[in-house]
Design a protein around this motif. Structure first.
Motif, PDB file in Angstrom:
ATOM      1  N   CYS A  12      54.455  19.945  14.276  1.00 37.99           N
ATOM      2  CA  CYS A  12      53.287  19.847  15.140  1.00 37.99           C
ATOM      3  C   CYS A  12      53.387  21.002  16.128  1.00 37.99           C
ATOM      4  O   CYS A  12      54.247  20.996  17.002  1.00 37.99           O
ATOM      5  CB  CYS A  12      53.265  18.503  15.857  1.00 37.99           C
ATOM      6  SG  CYS A  12      52.074  18.375  17.205  1.00 37.99           S
ATOM      7  N   SER A  13      52.520  21.981  15.990  1.00 39.68           N
ATOM      8  CA  SER A  13      52.601  23.158  16.844  1.00 39.68           C
ATOM      9  C   SER A  13      51.984  22.892  18.211  1.00 39.68           C
ATOM     10  O   SER A  13      51.270  21.898  18.405  1.00 39.68           O
ATOM     11  CB  SER A  13      51.869  24.334  16.188  1.00 39.68           C
ATOM     12  OG  SER A  13      50.476  24.080  16.130  1.00 39.68           O
ATOM     13  N   GLN A  14      52.250  23.787  19.151  1.00 42.23           N
ATOM     14  CA  GLN A  14      51.696  23.641  20.497  1.00 42.23           C
ATOM     15  C   GLN A  14      50.180  23.699  20.463  1.00 42.23           C
ATOM     16  O   GLN A  14      49.503  22.949  21.183  1.00 42.23           O
ATOM     17  CB  GLN A  14      52.243  24.741  21.406  1.00 42.23           C
ATOM     18  CG  GLN A  14      51.765  24.619  22.851  1.00 42.23           C
ATOM     19  CD  GLN A  14      52.378  25.671  23.750  1.00 42.23           C
ATOM     20  OE1 GLN A  14      52.974  26.637  23.282  1.00 42.23           O
ATOM     21  NE2 GLN A  14      52.239  25.486  25.053  1.00 42.23           N
ATOM     22  N   GLN A  15      49.627  24.554  19.615  1.00 42.61           N
ATOM     23  CA  GLN A  15      48.178  24.684  19.510  1.00 42.61           C
ATOM     24  C   GLN A  15      47.552  23.398  18.972  1.00 42.61           C
ATOM     25  O   GLN A  15      46.515  22.933  19.468  1.00 42.61           O
ATOM     26  CB  GLN A  15      47.816  25.863  18.603  1.00 42.61           C
ATOM     27  CG  GLN A  15      46.320  26.167  18.520  1.00 42.61           C
ATOM     28  CD  GLN A  15      45.731  26.613  19.858  1.00 42.61           C
ATOM     29  OE1 GLN A  15      46.458  27.128  20.716  1.00 42.61           O
ATOM     30  NE2 GLN A  15      44.439  26.416  20.035  1.00 42.61           N
ATOM     31  N   GLN A  16      48.191  22.805  17.953  1.00 40.99           N
ATOM     32  CA  GLN A  16      47.695  21.542  17.410  1.00 40.99           C
ATOM     33  C   GLN A  16      47.765  20.420  18.450  1.00 40.99           C
ATOM     34  O   GLN A  16      46.839  19.608  18.568  1.00 40.99           O
ATOM     35  CB  GLN A  16      48.520  21.150  16.181  1.00 40.99           C
ATOM     36  CG  GLN A  16      48.257  22.003  14.949  1.00 40.99           C
ATOM     37  CD  GLN A  16      49.184  21.616  13.812  1.00 40.99           C
ATOM     38  OE1 GLN A  16      50.402  21.542  13.987  1.00 40.99           O
ATOM     39  NE2 GLN A  16      48.618  21.370  12.646  1.00 40.99           N
ATOM     40  N   ALA A  17      48.852  20.390  19.199  1.00 43.87           N
ATOM     41  CA  ALA A  17      48.997  19.372  20.227  1.00 43.87           C
ATOM     42  C   ALA A  17      47.921  19.518  21.299  1.00 43.87           C
ATOM     43  O   ALA A  17      47.374  18.529  21.795  1.00 43.87           O
ATOM     44  CB  ALA A  17      50.388  19.462  20.855  1.00 43.87           C
ATOM     45  N   LEU A  18      47.622  20.758  21.661  1.00 43.97           N
ATOM     46  CA  LEU A  18      46.585  21.018  22.655  1.00 43.97           C
ATOM     47  C   LEU A  18      45.217  20.564  22.159  1.00 43.97           C
ATOM     48  O   LEU A  18      44.436  19.950  22.902  1.00 43.97           O
ATOM     49  CB  LEU A  18      46.557  22.507  22.989  1.00 43.97           C
ATOM     50  CG  LEU A  18      45.459  22.979  23.956  1.00 43.97           C
ATOM     51  CD1 LEU A  18      45.624  22.297  25.310  1.00 43.97           C
ATOM     52  CD2 LEU A  18      45.497  24.499  24.113  1.00 43.97           C
ATOM     53  N   LEU A  19      44.907  20.849  20.893  1.00 41.87           N
ATOM     54  CA  LEU A  19      43.611  20.484  20.330  1.00 41.87           C
ATOM     55  C   LEU A  19      43.468  18.965  20.162  1.00 41.87           C
ATOM     56  O   LEU A  19      42.384  18.420  20.378  1.00 41.87           O
ATOM     57  CB  LEU A  19      43.415  21.179  18.976  1.00 41.87           C
ATOM     58  CG  LEU A  19      43.252  22.705  19.031  1.00 41.87           C
ATOM     59  CD1 LEU A  19      43.183  23.281  17.622  1.00 41.87           C
ATOM     60  CD2 LEU A  19      41.991  23.086  19.813  1.00 41.87           C
ATOM     61  N   ASN A  20      44.541  18.293  19.796  1.00 42.77           N
ATOM     62  CA  ASN A  20      44.474  16.844  19.597  1.00 42.77           C
ATOM     63  C   ASN A  20      44.368  16.092  20.918  1.00 42.77           C
ATOM     64  O   ASN A  20      43.738  15.033  20.982  1.00 42.77           O
ATOM     65  CB  ASN A  20      45.706  16.357  18.830  1.00 42.77           C
ATOM     66  CG  ASN A  20      45.576  16.549  17.332  1.00 42.77           C
ATOM     67  OD1 ASN A  20      45.079  15.694  16.622  1.00 42.77           O
ATOM     68  ND2 ASN A  20      46.027  17.697  16.853  1.00 42.77           N
ATOM     69  N   ALA A  21      44.981  16.651  21.959  1.00 44.60           N
ATOM     70  CA  ALA A  21      44.918  16.064  23.305  1.00 44.60           C
ATOM     71  C   ALA A  21      45.235  14.570  23.296  1.00 44.60           C
ATOM     72  O   ALA A  21      44.479  13.741  23.834  1.00 44.60           O
ATOM     73  CB  ALA A  21      43.536  16.314  23.912  1.00 44.60           C
TER      74      ALA A  21
END
Length: 241
Positions: A183-192
């Motif tokens: 789970c990348s940082q970008q994915q984590a940011l988008l999923n919120a």
């Protein structure tokens, strides 16, 4: 006289309920102190293993001991018709009741302070022990899976953490609502994904009626105990006079 006898009986009955709670807490506290590892699954994930097994155990033992002592004072006061013990029982219950009301008022008024205290405990644990301590990792994984949450506040709790460093910058799968890593940082940011504290608050709000009922029940038991002890005290005082 019949009323006095009935009140004495109710006083003993209430104290037996207090004794039951006290013995339960004593047993739980001893269990945690002796075998804390097997008790971890039912504890909140906001502290380290040592804090849970030692501090929680001692706290339960202390509270349980106070309740057992309180039961002895109340029963002896009612059975022996001792004004001194009855007044002591009333005073202890009154202090406990006032402390509970004050704690509830503080918790409602300064909820942000409580959040800050919990965050101060949880964040270092996530950053330093998640991924390295098997017990902490398992508890947090279960919590995040059951509540559909990520970290205490959000995914940023895992930024620059031991887990992130060991997994090449990735985050726990729960932070991206994935069944498997990475789970990348970008994915984590988008999923919120919400933090676990927010999810816990929502769960408490959904069960507010149940929690409120328990609180009212405990408060009612304490008030009834004070009324009974004061009635017995006044009855004895009038008879002596």
């Amino acid at each position: 006289m019949a009323c006095f006898t009935f009140v004495k009986f109710m006083m003993v009955l209430f104290n037996l309920l207090i004794l039951l709670v006290g013995l339960t807490l004593l047993g739980g506290g001893i269990w945690v102190s002796v075998d804390g590892g097997s008790f971890l699954q039912v504890l909140a994930p906001f502290s380290t293993h040592d804090m849970q097994s030692v501090k929680v155990g001692f706290f339960c033992i202390a509270i349980g001991g106070v309740l057992v002592l309180l039961c002895v004072v109340g029963c002896c006061g009612a059975h022996n018709e001792s004004k001194c013990l009855l007044l002591l029982f009333f005073s202890i219950i009154l202090i406990i009741f006032i402390a509970e009301v004050a704690a509830g008022a503080v918790a409602l008024t300064y909820s942000s302070v409580a959040e800050g205290i919990l965050k101060a405990w949880a964040t270092p644990v996530l950053k330093n022990q998640y991924g390295s301590n098997l017990v902490v990792t398992k508890i947090w994984n279960n919590t995040m899976t059951e509540l559909n949450c990520c970290g205490f506040t959000n995914y940023t709790d895992f930024t620059d953490s031991y887990y992130s460093e060991q997994s090449e910058g990735s985050y726990p799968p729960s932070c991206c609502q994935l069944d498997t890593a990475p789970c990348s940082q970008q994915q984590a940011l988008l999923n919120a994904v919400q933090g676990c504290f927010e999810q816990l608050l929502e769960a408490l709000q959904k069960n507010a009626n149940i929690i409120g009922g328990i609180v009212v029940g405990i408060g009612g038991l304490e008030v009834a105990s004070m009324v009974l002890s004061m009635y017995l005290y006044c009855y004895l005082d009038n008879n002596v006079s």
